[in-house]
Motif scaffolding. Structure first.
Motif, PDB file in Angstrom:
ATOM      1  N   PHE A  65      -3.437  -2.255  13.292  1.00  0.00           N
ATOM      2  CA  PHE A  65      -4.831  -1.810  12.084  1.00  0.00           C
ATOM      3  C   PHE A  65      -4.529  -0.967  10.950  1.00  0.00           C
ATOM      4  N   THR A  66      -4.791  -0.564   9.941  1.00  0.00           N
ATOM      5  CA  THR A  66      -4.490   0.158   9.204  1.00  0.00           C
ATOM      6  C   THR A  66      -4.788   1.356   8.780  1.00  0.00           C
ATOM      7  N   LEU A  67      -3.719   2.020   8.377  1.00  0.00           N
ATOM      8  CA  LEU A  67      -3.941   3.304   8.482  1.00  0.00           C
ATOM      9  C   LEU A  67      -4.244   3.838   6.805  1.00  0.00           C
ATOM     10  N   VAL A  68      -5.761   4.766   6.843  1.00  0.00           N
ATOM     11  CA  VAL A  68      -6.595   4.654   5.881  1.00  0.00           C
ATOM     12  C   VAL A  68      -6.364   5.668   4.713  1.00  0.00           C
ATOM     13  N   PRO A  69      -5.843   6.491   4.086  1.00  0.00           N
ATOM     14  CA  PRO A  69      -5.572   7.178   3.568  1.00  0.00           C
ATOM     15  C   PRO A  69      -6.207   8.476   3.407  1.00  0.00           C
ATOM     16  N   GLY A  70      -6.349   9.770   3.914  1.00  0.00           N
ATOM     17  CA  GLY A  70      -7.410  11.381   4.017  1.00  0.00           C
ATOM     18  C   GLY A  70      -8.066  10.511   5.051  1.00  0.00           C
ATOM     19  N   GLN A  88       3.432   2.940  20.339  1.00  0.00           N
ATOM     20  CA  GLN A  88       3.290   2.741  19.119  1.00  0.00           C
ATOM     21  C   GLN A  88       4.067   3.241  17.901  1.00  0.00           C
ATOM     22  N   TRP A  89       3.617   1.846  17.136  1.00  0.00           N
ATOM     23  CA  TRP A  89       5.018   1.674  16.442  1.00  0.00           C
ATOM     24  C   TRP A  89       4.424   1.976  15.048  1.00  0.00           C
ATOM     25  N   ASN A  90       4.762   2.663  13.874  1.00  0.00           N
ATOM     26  CA  ASN A  90       4.044   2.389  12.284  1.00  0.00           C
ATOM     27  C   ASN A  90       5.236   1.081  11.598  1.00  0.00           C
ATOM     28  N   LEU A  91       4.755   0.132  11.854  1.00  0.00           N
ATOM     29  CA  LEU A  91       5.290  -1.504  10.762  1.00  0.00           C
ATOM     30  C   LEU A  91       5.395  -1.743   9.881  1.00  0.00           C
ATOM     31  N   GLY A 116       7.383  20.328   6.793  1.00  0.00           N
ATOM     32  CA  GLY A 116       6.757  19.221   6.435  1.00  0.00           C
ATOM     33  C   GLY A 116       7.209  18.282   7.879  1.00  0.00           C
ATOM     34  N   VAL A 117       6.162  17.191   7.642  1.00  0.00           N
ATOM     35  CA  VAL A 117       6.725  16.217   8.760  1.00  0.00           C
ATOM     36  C   VAL A 117       6.935  14.670   8.127  1.00  0.00           C
ATOM     37  N   VAL A 118       7.945  13.766   8.674  1.00  0.00           N
ATOM     38  CA  VAL A 118       8.210  12.563   8.094  1.00  0.00           C
ATOM     39  C   VAL A 118       7.943  11.603   9.141  1.00  0.00           C
ATOM     40  N   ASP A 119       8.345  12.303  10.715  1.00  0.00           N
ATOM     41  CA  ASP A 119       7.010  10.726  11.574  1.00  0.00           C
ATOM     42  C   ASP A 119       5.697  11.359  11.716  1.00  0.00           C
ATOM     43  N   ILE A 120       5.244  10.457  12.450  1.00  0.00           N
ATOM     44  CA  ILE A 120       3.339  10.606  12.452  1.00  0.00           C
ATOM     45  C   ILE A 120       3.763  10.327  14.378  1.00  0.00           C
ATOM     46  N   SER A 137      -1.121   6.955   2.765  1.00  0.00           N
ATOM     47  CA  SER A 137      -0.825   5.925   2.498  1.00  0.00           C
ATOM     48  C   SER A 137      -0.774   4.675   3.922  1.00  0.00           C
ATOM     49  N   ALA A 138      -1.547   3.478   3.185  1.00  0.00           N
ATOM     50  CA  ALA A 138      -1.705   2.311   4.132  1.00  0.00           C
ATOM     51  C   ALA A 138      -0.673   1.677   4.551  1.00  0.00           C
ATOM     52  N   ASP A 139      -0.482   1.876   6.096  1.00  0.00           N
ATOM     53  CA  ASP A 139       0.761   2.518   6.709  1.00  0.00           C
ATOM     54  C   ASP A 139       0.284   0.928   8.113  1.00  0.00           C
ATOM     55  N   ALA A 140       0.895   0.342   8.027  1.00  0.00           N
ATOM     56  CA  ALA A 140       0.592  -0.550   9.300  1.00  0.00           C
ATOM     57  C   ALA A 140       1.015   0.039  10.606  1.00  0.00           C
ATOM     58  N   VAL A 141      -0.220  -0.143  11.433  1.00  0.00           N
ATOM     59  CA  VAL A 141       0.080   0.917  13.158  1.00  0.00           C
ATOM     60  C   VAL A 141      -0.209  -0.531  13.633  1.00  0.00           C
ATOM     61  N   SER A 142       0.681  -0.431  15.195  1.00  0.00           N
ATOM     62  CA  SER A 142       0.539  -1.296  16.033  1.00  0.00           C
ATOM     63  C   SER A 142       0.543  -0.986  17.198  1.00  0.00           C
ATOM     64  N   PHE A 143      -0.259  -0.793  18.630  1.00  0.00           N
ATOM     65  CA  PHE A 143       0.498  -0.281  20.164  1.00  0.00           C
ATOM     66  C   PHE A 143      -0.118  -1.121  21.001  1.00  0.00           C
ATOM     67  N   GLU A 144      -0.169  -1.673  22.335  1.00  0.00           N
ATOM     68  CA  GLU A 144      -0.560  -1.877  23.209  1.00  0.00           C
ATOM     69  C   GLU A 144      -1.124  -1.220  24.388  1.00  0.00           C
TER      70      GLU A 144
END
Length: 245
Positions: A65-70, A88-91, A116-120, A137-144
């Motif tokens: 799925f895609t993250l939604v800003p905010g 779990q990955w930020n694609l 400050g956090v770089v990772d999710i 930002s609208a990053d794509a995220v995936s997990f099994e």
């Protein structure tokens, strides 16, 4: 799929082997026989328990799925039982997500508002997948994940239900395993002495099915080519007395 059968065939096999019937019913779910009605309910519980007791490879799904800003909270996929660790990955960023966080770790991040956090980071709460920090930002995220769906209704190509409701439903478990488990469940429900032997037969079939489920990598105790880590070789194993306390 080899080894899978319909709910009607499995119920009929169990009923005949238990001596409840001498011939198959056209539709066990339409039967008014109390014994058959009990078998139908026991089959439902048996499959649901099998889903949760072992991480079957054929009951695993992938969700993107895609993250939604905010927005930090997202619905989990239908049939979600539990996530598969370290998938779990930020694609978009091509980086692994960190977690799942414990409640204590999550509250720690909430308190470090100036950090400050770089990772999710992520955690699952109820039927929600929650991320930190709040996406910008609208990053794509995936997990099994493991799904609770093990019943494929007629006309479908994949399981979409967690309980059979029709004789034509295909059950995504080894047919013989389900028959043996159903016989044990019925004998146990009736407190009959044959339940112990039926349980042993089911447990043996379950072990066999789990042992043949999926594939596993070959694990080496020796040094592998192109690998930096050394395990057992001539440099760290004595020439004599190996294994002697």
């Amino acid at each position: 799929m080899p080894g899978w059968d319909t709910a009607g065939n499995i119920l009929n096999d169990a009923a005949v082997e238990l001596g409840l019937r001498t011939s198959d019913l056209a539709d066990p779910y339409a039967s008014q026989d109390q014994a058959i009605a009990l078998l139908c309910r026991l089959l439902k519980g048996l499959g649901q328990d099998m889903v949760r007791d072992y991480q079957w490879t054929h009951l695993q799904g992938s969700y993107t799925f895609t993250l939604v800003p905010g927005d930090e909270s997202y619905p989990l996929p239908g049939g979600f039982v539990r996530p598969i660790d370290q998938t779990q990955w930020n694609l978009t960023q091509r980086m692994p997500m960190l977690g799942p966080l414990s409640p204590q770790g999550w509250q720690l991040l909430q308190a470090l508002t100036s950090a400050g956090v770089v990772d999710i980071y992520f955690r699952t709460v109820g039927d929600r997948f929650v991320v930190y920090p709040t996406p910008q930002s609208a990053d794509a995220v995936s997990f099994e994940y493991v799904t609770s769906y093990w019943v494929q209704p007629i006309g479908q190509t994949l399981p979409t239900l967690d309980a059979p409701a029709a004789a034509t439903d295909t059950l995504w478990f080894d047919r013989r395993l389900l028959v043996l488990g159903l016989k044990w469940a019925w004998l146990e429900a009736k407190s009959l002495p044959q339940a112990a032997a039926a349980e042993n037969a089911y447990r043996l079939a379950l072990t066999r099915a789990q042992g043949g489920d999926g594939a596993a990598p070959v694990l080496s105790l020796n040094n592998r080519p192109f690998a930096a880590n050394r395990m057992l070789d001539c440099a760290n194993v004595p020439e004599t007395g190996f294994g002697v306390p």
